[in-house]
Design a protein around this motif. Structure first.
Motif, mmCIF file in Angstrom:
data_model
loop_
_atom_site.group_PDB
_atom_site.id
_atom_site.type_symbol
_atom_site.label_atom_id
_atom_site.label_comp_id
_atom_site.label_asym_id
_atom_site.label_seq_id
_atom_site.Cartn_x
_atom_site.Cartn_y
_atom_site.Cartn_z
ATOM 1 N N UNK A 1 0.819 -1.204 0.000
ATOM 2 C CA UNK A 1 0.000 0.000 0.000
ATOM 3 C C UNK A 1 0.860 1.264 0.000
ATOM 4 N N UNK A 2 1.755 1.373 0.967
ATOM 5 C CA UNK A 2 2.661 2.522 1.047
ATOM 6 C C UNK A 2 3.934 2.164 0.278
ATOM 7 N N UNK A 3 3.847 2.238 -1.031
ATOM 8 C CA UNK A 3 4.870 1.666 -1.906
ATOM 9 C C UNK A 3 6.083 2.576 -2.080
ATOM 10 N N UNK A 4 7.256 1.935 -2.108
ATOM 11 C CA UNK A 4 8.518 2.562 -2.453
ATOM 12 C C UNK A 4 9.258 1.609 -3.378
ATOM 13 N N UNK B 1 -4.595 5.037 -8.444
ATOM 14 C CA UNK B 1 -4.357 4.409 -7.149
ATOM 15 C C UNK B 1 -2.950 3.833 -7.035
ATOM 16 N N UNK B 2 -2.158 3.933 -8.096
ATOM 17 C CA UNK B 2 -0.769 3.451 -8.054
ATOM 18 C C UNK B 2 0.106 4.556 -7.476
ATOM 19 N N UNK B 3 0.124 4.633 -6.163
ATOM 20 C CA UNK B 3 0.866 5.700 -5.484
ATOM 21 C C UNK B 3 2.255 5.208 -5.113
ATOM 22 N N UNK B 4 3.261 6.049 -5.357
ATOM 23 C CA UNK B 4 4.633 5.752 -4.990
ATOM 24 C C UNK B 4 5.128 6.860 -4.070
#
Length: 528
Positions: free
Chosen positions: A430-433, A491-494
């Motif tokens: 979800x909290x992508x890096x 919705x593809x949050x980085x």
């Protein structure tokens, strides 16, 4: 082995599958539907209620309906497909209100039927009645384990296992519709235990591509310890910290990231639907009674009592990605193979933002209808008797035909545990890096190599092995696509790329099994 022959085989048992079966049968095709569960009760829709993207054919209303989602989806949707889905959904929802097995839509104060929502259990019960009356043969508790292909690579049926009869079966077919739903990774979200990404694996093994897999980090809010991820009503909620103070930002559009960070810190998050007035409370109970069932059993009044909440992964069930569609009839680019519902990408109408319930429900109705008709037309083009007579070969690989020494029969457990370790945690999916995505993808690639070499099973164990393989493949496609989109869009949050990049205003295709690949999709059909 039970051996059947038919014109069209539909794999799945939810809305998209039943609409596909109905359309195929109406087109004159002999039709078989094979469901992993009991058609009419399995899947996310049957477990709850859903809104539907139902908009009367008023130009202004239609324009507002299309424009309202384009920005949220990163301008990756297609207006032509949006219009087609609105037209088809409007017609099919009106059809539900008439004839045998008609759905009992409620009426508004002025007597006008309210057709913007459906009670899942009643909806699916009536869809089962409709397809049975249309002559569709239903194989309940009969998960498919692989597709069959002919000498030219066209899809020619499927093989599966009948759980209750404890026997394998084969269906030779002129065409196949995959309507198996998305993948929620056995997270426990409501109605998703059958949604393990099987259809995407089958399609990839037959040579199909996927699209939008980076838009797969959907998490639903649920009361802690429950599976009820119906989230629409949380727009009326205030969220609180353990000390009773308001959790600032949790009720905003990006509020789930605030909830996720708080939960990651080991603190609890509480909610109360205290912003709903009396009229809204009554309407909510009528609209989604299943949402309140758990609260009633626990003795909680969600409008006045605080209750702790969590987030459950919904993957591509609520996300957007899936099998790439290459034609108006929901063809996949592989001859004889069609896709519908959550098994297919919903980028055509949602772009890169979740379709939630309403858009996904409309897509299931529309894409199912088109795929069923398209599959019937393809089967008819083969000529009489062709489906039953052509030589076929199994297309399945991982979990079915090990490349090395077979491992223990319960190897699927370790494979599922690995996938869940890399996909369910908020700080990975979800909290992508980029660095976290890359590390998880390396672990998943290693897991795939191991299961490809040794994972296998017979009967029910084979079904579990194939589910484990499908989930592993799904996760790898998700993360490969997410790494190929170093920006925030839809919705593809980085977190390491918080802004959109104009150079990435395109869809991303992904595929491959032993070696996953990505590439930009052609821009045709993408709105500016």
């Amino acid at each position: 082995m039970t051996d059947l022959a038919t014109d069209v085989l539909v794999v799945g048992g939810g809305p998209a599958a039943t609409w596909a079966a109905l359309a195929a049968a109406r087109a004159g095709a002999d039709t078989v539907l094979a469901d992993k569960g009991y058609c009419g009760t399995s899947g996310a829709t049957a477990a709850g209620g859903t809104g539907v993207w139902y908009v009367p054919p008023d130009p202004a209303a239609r324009e507002a309906a299309m424009a309202g989602r384009e920005g949220l989806g990163g301008y990756l949707a297609d207006r032509r497909w949006m219009a087609r889905v609105l037209d088809e959904t409007y017609a099919r929802m009106n059809e539900l209100a008439v004839g045998a097995g008609r759905y009992p839509f409620p009426a508004g104060p002025d007597g006008t039927p309210l057709r913007g929502g459906l009670q899942g259990p009643e909806y699916m019960r009536r869809m089962r009645i409709r397809i049975r009356r249309a002559g569709v043969r239903i194989l309940d508790h009969s998960p498919v384990t692989e597709l069959l292909t002919d000498a030219d690579g066209a899809v020619a049926g499927a093989v599966g296992h009948r759980r209750q009869a404890r026997e394998d079966y084969r269906v030779r077919a002129g065409a196949v519709v995959l309507a198996t739903g998305g993948c929620a990774f056995l997270s426990g979200a409501l109605g998703t235990n059958t949604n393990t990404g099987d259809g995407a694996l089958f399609a990839a093994e037959a040579g199909a591509e996927l699209s939008g897999m980076e838009f797969s980090n959907a998490y639903g809010i649920a009361p802690e310890g429950t599976s009820v991820t119906k989230t629409a009503f949380y727009s009326f909620a205030t969220f609180y910290q353990e000390d009773g103070s308001v959790l600032e930002g949790a009720a905003s559009q990006g509020g789930r990231s605030v909830i996720a960070r708080t939960l990651l810190d080991g603190a609890k998050v509480y909610a109360r639907l205290d912003r709903a007035g009396e009229a809204a409370r009554a309407a909510m109970r009528l609209a989604q009674p299943n949402f309140f069932l758990t609260f009633d059993r626990l003795g909680i009044d969600p409008f006045t009592d605080r209750f702790s909440v969590t987030l459950l992964a919904e993957g591509t069930v609520r996300g957007t990605g899936g099998i790439r569609i290459t034609g108006d009839d929901c063809a996949t680019g592989v001859p004889g193979l069609y896709a519908a519902g959550d098994a297919a990408t919903r980028e055509e109408i949602c772009g890169g933002f979740t379709g939630g319930g309403s858009h996904n429900a409309a897509w299931a109705i529309s894409s199912g209808s088109w795929a069923g008709a398209g599959a019937a037309a393809h089967s008819r083009s083969l000529g009489p008797g062709r489906a039953a007579s052509r030589p076929v070969t199994g297309a399945g690989g991982a979990g079915l035909r090990p490349t090395g020494r077979p491992a223990a029969a319960d190897g699927h457990r370790a494979a599922v545990e690995l996938v869940q370790r890399e996909v369910l945690p908020y700080d990975k999916n979800y909290l992508r890096r980029g660095d976290r995505l890359a590390a998880s993808l390396r672990a998943l690639d290693a897991g795939w190599a191991e299961l490809r070499s040794g994972l296998h099973g017979e009967g029910t164990d084979l079904v579990r092995a194939r589910q484990a393989a499908a989930m592993t493949a799904h996760a790898r496609w998700m993360y490969a696509a997410a790494l190929a989109r170093p920006e925030t869009r839809g919705m593809a949050k980085r977190l390491d790329h918080p802004d959109p990049d104009p150079r990435l205003h395109h869809r991303i295709l992904v595929g491959g099994l032993d070696r996953v690949w990505t590439r930009p999709a052609p821009k045709a059909g993408v709105t500016a």
